[in-house]
Design a protein around this motif. Structure first.
Motif: not given
Ligand SMILES: Nc1ncnc2c1ncn2[C@@H]1O[C@H](COP(=O)(O)OP(=O)(O)OP(=O)(O)O)[C@@H](O)[C@H]1O
Ligand SMILES: CC(=O)N[C@H]1[C@@H]2OC[C@@H](O2)[C@@H](O)[C@@H]1O[C@H](C)C(=O)O
Length: 398
Positions: A23-40
């Motif tokens: 099992x690969x398990x990851x905690x990810x902080x989700x956000x978005x860049x100034x141009x609205x692109x999702x960040x993970x």
């Protein structure tokens, strides 16, 4: 996705791939860049190997004669328990609490994948089976869990695979370079991100076996081993040209897009045939492993030549997945791609975690699902329309 850049939203991604290594398990902080692109952004990651009894039982379930409904049902719930434990472990390692996590995305364990429709009682039926009960994960963690992603894409007429390309398009697309992202897991899959492309221009498909044939032959022929660690066995053997030519004739390599594949085609029965050829022709285990390692590298170059080169010239091939840790395979792949003038780099060389990539992808896909946003790429899977993939299980509230 409505994420606030100042306060990250956290999501957990869980992935168990076709290699059945764990099992690969990851905690990810989700956000978005100034141009609205999702960040993970990866916060914590852990690979938890399956206990060997579980691994053996999953392999047994790949045989439909063994996979009776009671065995599948039991493993579905048991994997739910293991996935919940994995999620809680990686959340604690991130210094977070369950209450901080907006959603868990769990791919589950594929035990059957039949993407080509076949007639049944007057209907055309295609199906795919991923187990690891989302309701158990939600109940044990107290976090909403999105699972069983592939079914919605298939219901819309798609192959239900590959799904990671949606996240690669969202996260890694570049304006000026055309990239090939090659995952070498159990199965190999390629994503083509043309420079500055739109979602409908992404090309992605399964190239064929990744490590599946190598692992299968090692497990069958070398006692106590399940993989060709460091490519040492392939390096000791010689490629058998006649067998290689025979294996290249597999019709999957010529099948038109969209296409995806799995253990039903490149699993135990296929490995048996290669091993039998070796025995009949006096080939050593090392020769067979060298030959399927070569086949795997060839199949990636062949896919680029067949489906991509006449539309896009790639600037680089970026390789990830466990196969990127096999230097024998990597050297052969570099040689294949050099014939097209395409340089090969690994995810690690670019400072990215190759191991975590698919788990991160399922965190992002779950975030879209929870928001009710489409998260498939119809141009890739062949779906007739966008779909919100994933079934949501909510936790029990006291
Ligand atoms: N050090 C190594 N040397 C050689 N091969 C390795 C090494 N480490 C991992 N591998 C290979 O990588 C495989 C695991 O790859 P990975 O975890 O990417 O697969 P997966 O995620 O299960 O598959 P898929 O992407 O098809 O779902 C192992 O089974 C092994 O064949
Ligand atoms: C049905 C299934 O589990 N397919 C896997 C498998 O492993 C690699 C390749 O074949 C890809 O099609 C897919 O996984 C990744 C995570 C995907 O959907 O992108």
């Amino acid at each position: 996705m409505g994420q606030n850049a100042a306060r990250p939203r956290y999501a957990v991604g869980l992935m168990s791939g076709t290699s059945v290594d764990g099992i690969d398990a990851a905690v990810v902080a989700m956000g978005s860049s100034p141009d609205g692109r999702p960040l993970a952004e990866l916060v914590s990651f852990r690979n938890m190997p399956y206990p060997s009894v579980i691994r053996d039982e999953i392999f047994a379930l790949f045989d439909p004669r063994y996979a009776t409904v009671d065995r599948v049902g039991r493993m579905n719930v048991l994997l739910g328990e293991l996935y919940a434990e994995a999620a809680l472990t990686v959340i604690a390692e991130a210094g977070l609490a369950a209450a901080d996590i907006a959603v868990i995305g769990s791919h589950g364990q594929t035990i059957w994948h039949a993407p080509e429709p076949e007639p049944a009682a007057g209907y055309d039926i295609a199906f795919t089976v991923q187990i690891g009960e989302g309701a158990v994960i939600a109940a044990r963690t107290g976090i909403p869990c999105v699972s069983d992603f592939r079914a919605a894409d298939m219901a819309a007429g798609g192959q239900g695979a590959p799904l990671v390309p949606f996240t690669e398009y969202v996260l890694y697309g570049e304006r000026d370079r055309t990239l090939l992202l090659q995952n070498i897991g159990g199965i190999g899959n390629m994503t083509v991100l043309p420079a500055g492309c739109g979602a409908d221009e992404v090309i992605a498909f399964d190239t064929g076996p990744g490590n599946m044939l190598i692992d299968g032959l090692v497990s069958k022929l070398i006692p106590g081993m399940t993989m060709d660690k460091g490519g040492a066995l392939a390096r000791k053997g010689s490629v058998n040209a006649a067998l290689l030519e025979e294996l290249k004739r597999e019709p999957y390599y010529r099948q038109p897009l969209p296409k995806s594949t799995g253990r039903e085609r490149f699993g135990a029965a296929y490995v048996e045939k290669v091993a039998a050829y070796g025995q009949d022709n006096g080939l050593s285990a090392e020769d067979l492993i060298a030959t399927v390692t070569m086949l795997t590298a060839w199949s990636i170059g062949d896919a680029y030549r067949r489906y991509v080169i006449n539309r896009y010239a790639a600037d680089a091939l970026i390789v990830g997945g466990g196969g990127s840790y096999n230097p024998a395979l990597l050297d052969l792949l570099k040689r294949e791609m050099a014939t097209f003038g395409v340089p090969v780099q690994t995810q690690e060389e670019l400072g990215r975690s190759s191991d975590a990539k698919e788990a991160v992808a399922f965190a992002l896909l779950a975030d879209y699902a929870l928001a009710g946003q489409p998260n498939n790429l119809p141009s890739v899977t062949g779906a007739k329309r966008p779909a919100v993939m994933g079934k949501i299980a909510y936790p029990c509230r006291p």
